[in-house]
Design a protein around this motif. Structure first.
Motif, mmCIF file in Angstrom:
data_model
loop_
_atom_site.group_PDB
_atom_site.id
_atom_site.type_symbol
_atom_site.label_atom_id
_atom_site.label_comp_id
_atom_site.label_asym_id
_atom_site.label_seq_id
_atom_site.Cartn_x
_atom_site.Cartn_y
_atom_site.Cartn_z
ATOM 1 N N ASP A 174 10.781 8.038 -7.617
ATOM 2 C CA ASP A 174 10.021 8.884 -5.999
ATOM 3 C C ASP A 174 9.900 7.600 -5.336
ATOM 4 O O ASP A 174 10.071 7.708 -3.998
ATOM 5 C CB ASP A 174 8.585 9.217 -6.508
ATOM 6 N N ASN A 175 9.164 6.370 -5.877
ATOM 7 C CA ASN A 175 8.806 4.845 -5.264
ATOM 8 C C ASN A 175 9.377 3.861 -5.953
ATOM 9 O O ASN A 175 8.206 3.597 -6.108
ATOM 10 C CB ASN A 175 7.790 5.441 -4.545
ATOM 11 N N PRO A 176 10.178 2.987 -6.017
ATOM 12 C CA PRO A 176 10.583 2.408 -6.763
ATOM 13 C C PRO A 176 9.947 1.299 -6.440
ATOM 14 O O PRO A 176 10.009 0.677 -4.589
ATOM 15 C CB PRO A 176 12.203 1.957 -6.600
ATOM 16 N N SER A 177 9.137 0.277 -7.012
ATOM 17 C CA SER A 177 8.172 -1.047 -5.641
ATOM 18 C C SER A 177 8.271 -1.801 -6.916
ATOM 19 O O SER A 177 8.228 -1.533 -8.415
ATOM 20 C CB SER A 177 7.108 -0.807 -5.684
ATOM 21 N N PRO A 178 7.893 -3.514 -6.268
ATOM 22 C CA PRO A 178 7.985 -3.976 -7.571
ATOM 23 C C PRO A 178 7.195 -4.260 -8.537
ATOM 24 O O PRO A 178 6.625 -4.289 -9.728
ATOM 25 C CB PRO A 178 7.308 -5.189 -6.786
ATOM 26 N N ASP A 179 5.932 -3.140 -8.477
ATOM 27 C CA ASP A 179 4.820 -3.243 -9.027
ATOM 28 C C ASP A 179 5.736 -2.063 -10.823
ATOM 29 O O ASP A 179 5.379 -2.608 -11.875
ATOM 30 C CB ASP A 179 3.558 -2.136 -8.810
ATOM 31 N N ILE A 180 6.448 -1.646 -10.654
ATOM 32 C CA ILE A 180 6.853 -0.641 -11.592
ATOM 33 C C ILE A 180 7.683 -1.743 -13.031
ATOM 34 O O ILE A 180 8.389 -1.324 -13.328
ATOM 35 C CB ILE A 180 8.074 0.693 -11.317
ATOM 36 N N LEU A 181 8.916 -2.459 -11.347
ATOM 37 C CA LEU A 181 8.986 -3.245 -12.642
ATOM 38 C C LEU A 181 8.317 -4.628 -13.927
ATOM 39 O O LEU A 181 8.936 -4.459 -14.886
ATOM 40 C CB LEU A 181 10.030 -4.144 -11.685
ATOM 41 N N GLU A 182 7.672 -4.642 -12.918
ATOM 42 C CA GLU A 182 6.151 -5.649 -14.009
ATOM 43 C C GLU A 182 5.904 -4.880 -14.870
ATOM 44 O O GLU A 182 5.616 -4.966 -16.179
ATOM 45 C CB GLU A 182 5.199 -5.761 -12.700
ATOM 46 N N GLU A 183 5.447 -3.056 -14.797
ATOM 47 C CA GLU A 183 5.047 -2.162 -15.467
ATOM 48 C C GLU A 183 6.133 -2.425 -17.250
ATOM 49 O O GLU A 183 5.655 -2.072 -18.477
ATOM 50 C CB GLU A 183 4.843 -0.863 -15.734
ATOM 51 N N LEU A 184 7.977 -2.054 -16.869
ATOM 52 C CA LEU A 184 8.456 -2.264 -17.330
ATOM 53 C C LEU A 184 8.522 -3.008 -18.408
ATOM 54 O O LEU A 184 8.376 -2.830 -19.446
ATOM 55 C CB LEU A 184 9.716 -1.694 -16.522
ATOM 56 N N ARG A 249 14.591 0.709 -16.200
ATOM 57 C CA ARG A 249 15.228 -0.682 -15.192
ATOM 58 C C ARG A 249 16.297 -0.579 -14.633
ATOM 59 O O ARG A 249 15.828 -0.976 -13.439
ATOM 60 C CB ARG A 249 14.691 -1.206 -16.241
ATOM 61 N N ASP A 250 16.733 0.230 -15.189
ATOM 62 C CA ASP A 250 18.091 0.500 -15.093
ATOM 63 C C ASP A 250 18.593 1.212 -13.321
ATOM 64 O O ASP A 250 19.051 0.706 -12.005
ATOM 65 C CB ASP A 250 19.359 0.716 -15.281
ATOM 66 N N ILE A 251 17.655 1.837 -13.350
ATOM 67 C CA ILE A 251 17.404 2.926 -12.617
ATOM 68 C C ILE A 251 16.626 2.241 -12.079
ATOM 69 O O ILE A 251 17.206 2.438 -9.572
ATOM 70 C CB ILE A 251 16.621 4.499 -12.678
ATOM 71 N N TYR A 252 15.951 1.670 -11.220
ATOM 72 C CA TYR A 252 14.673 0.565 -10.761
ATOM 73 C C TYR A 252 15.508 -0.110 -9.799
ATOM 74 O O TYR A 252 16.040 -0.198 -8.302
ATOM 75 C CB TYR A 252 13.995 -0.140 -11.566
ATOM 76 N N LEU A 253 16.735 -1.161 -10.891
ATOM 77 C CA LEU A 253 17.705 -1.879 -10.305
ATOM 78 C C LEU A 253 18.735 -0.915 -8.874
ATOM 79 O O LEU A 253 18.584 -2.027 -8.091
ATOM 80 C CB LEU A 253 18.185 -3.278 -11.299
ATOM 81 N N ASN A 254 19.346 0.155 -9.513
ATOM 82 C CA ASN A 254 20.239 0.213 -8.579
ATOM 83 C C ASN A 254 19.543 0.952 -7.318
ATOM 84 O O ASN A 254 19.959 0.830 -6.615
ATOM 85 C CB ASN A 254 21.017 1.661 -9.988
#
Length: 328
Positions: A174-184, A249-254
């Motif tokens: 829905d809304n990828p953000s840097p906070d999500i990467l930290e949670e992952l 994480r790959d989905i976020y980076l993509n």
């Protein structure tokens, strides 16, 4: 230090305040101590001939689950695991472990923990029921029941981690953000920490179920094999969740890479449009006039509107081209 002593007989469970009285009573004796070094602990070691190295393994937080045989007993180290609130980060959790040492003798069981662990609390009703089965099957059966309870809590922890992964996956889309990467990264770190205790615990239960331990009766080996099967499932789930978190994480980076590409495409369109316009402005900005080889357009009455019209046409053609290529 809190010391619990109880004896299992076919007639029920009898609790004792005096350690010697519990040991001298006929039946299967279970003693639980939840503390580190103390005079009572030294007395416990002397009474059951517990080796100092085994006690140190329980006290050291970094020791992994293991099994070791001694002359008077078999030592098994397991660890409980819970998701607890981190002290430094609000609304964030981390895996916390607590060691539980099992000293299995011929007709006695001593459990030792450095903290108050709920699953090993002798005062709960779960350890008072089925006293006849413990009395008939021995303290190794009681050790199995405690280990099985510890492993069952592993599944509860995995359920919490699964909920975290599902929540992060939805927000990644829905809304990828840097906070999500930290949670992952936090989830992956929790899974790695959990794997470090689940994997050696599985090997420990495998050893207990193979019949190599004299304190484990043949008829009770199947119970330890059941706990071993549960730990196999736990390890498989950990690997599955690690793959899911890696996929998120790959989905976020993509998604981040795709957003960057869109920005670069827009900037490329703008820069490409202005390249020919800059060239035209540069040429006619030279203002060469009055010489033998002058710019004839400088003396033309319609030079300015013709130039502007040409620039608009070039811009329109380039926009049409980019739209045809699906760039805009």
């Amino acid at each position: 230090m809190t010391l619990h002593a109880m004896t299992y007989t076919p007639d029920g469970v009898e609790r004792f305040d005096d350690l010697g009285a519990a040991v001298d009573t006929d039946g299967e004796t279970w003693v639980h101590a939840d503390a580190a070094e103390s005079a009572d602990l030294r007395r416990l070691r002397r009474r059951f001939d517990i080796h100092q190295l085994a006690v140190e393994d329980v006290v050291r937080e970094e020791t992994r689950p293991k099994v070791e045989e001694y002359d008077a007993h078999t030592f098994v180290l397991m660890k409980t695991a819970t998701l607890s609130q981190r002290a430094d980060v609000e609304f964030d959790k981390e895996i916390r472990t607590s060691p539980v040492g099992f000293f299995i003798g011929e007709d006695w069981l001593v459990t030792l923990s450095t903290t108050d662990v709920d699953v090993v609390e002798p005062g709960t009703s779960r350890w008072s029921s089925h006293s006849e089965r413990v009395a008939n099957r021995g303290t190794d059966f009681l050790a199995y029941r405690i280990m099985d309870a510890i492993v069952d809590d592993y599944f509860h922890l995995l359920d919490e981690i699964e909920d975290d992964i599902e929540s992060v996956e939805e927000r990644v889309l829905d809304n990828p953000s840097p906070d999500i990467l930290e949670e992952l990264n936090d989830v992956r770190r929790d899974l790695l920490a959990f794997r470090k205790i689940a994997w050696p615990a599985r090997e420990t239960l495998s050893y207990l179920s193979r019949g190599d331990i004299p304190e484990v009766a043949d008829e009770n080996e199947k119970y330890f094999r059941d706990v071993y099967d549960h730990l196999v499932q736990v390890v498989d789930l950990i690997e599955t969740y690690r793959d899911l978190s890696s996929g998120s994480r790959d989905i976020y980076l993509n998604s981040v890479s795709q957003s960057t590409n869109e920005v670069m495409k827009t900037l490329t369109v703008v820069a490409t449009i202005f390249i020919p316009l800059t060239f035209v402005v540069g040429v006619y900005g030279m203002n060469f006039d009055g010489g033998a080889v002058a710019m004839p357009e400088l003396g033309w009455d319609y030079a300015y509107p013709a130039t502007m019209l040409g620039m608009v046409l070039v811009t329109g053609l380039m926009l049409a081209h980019f739209r045809r290529q699906d760039w805009i």
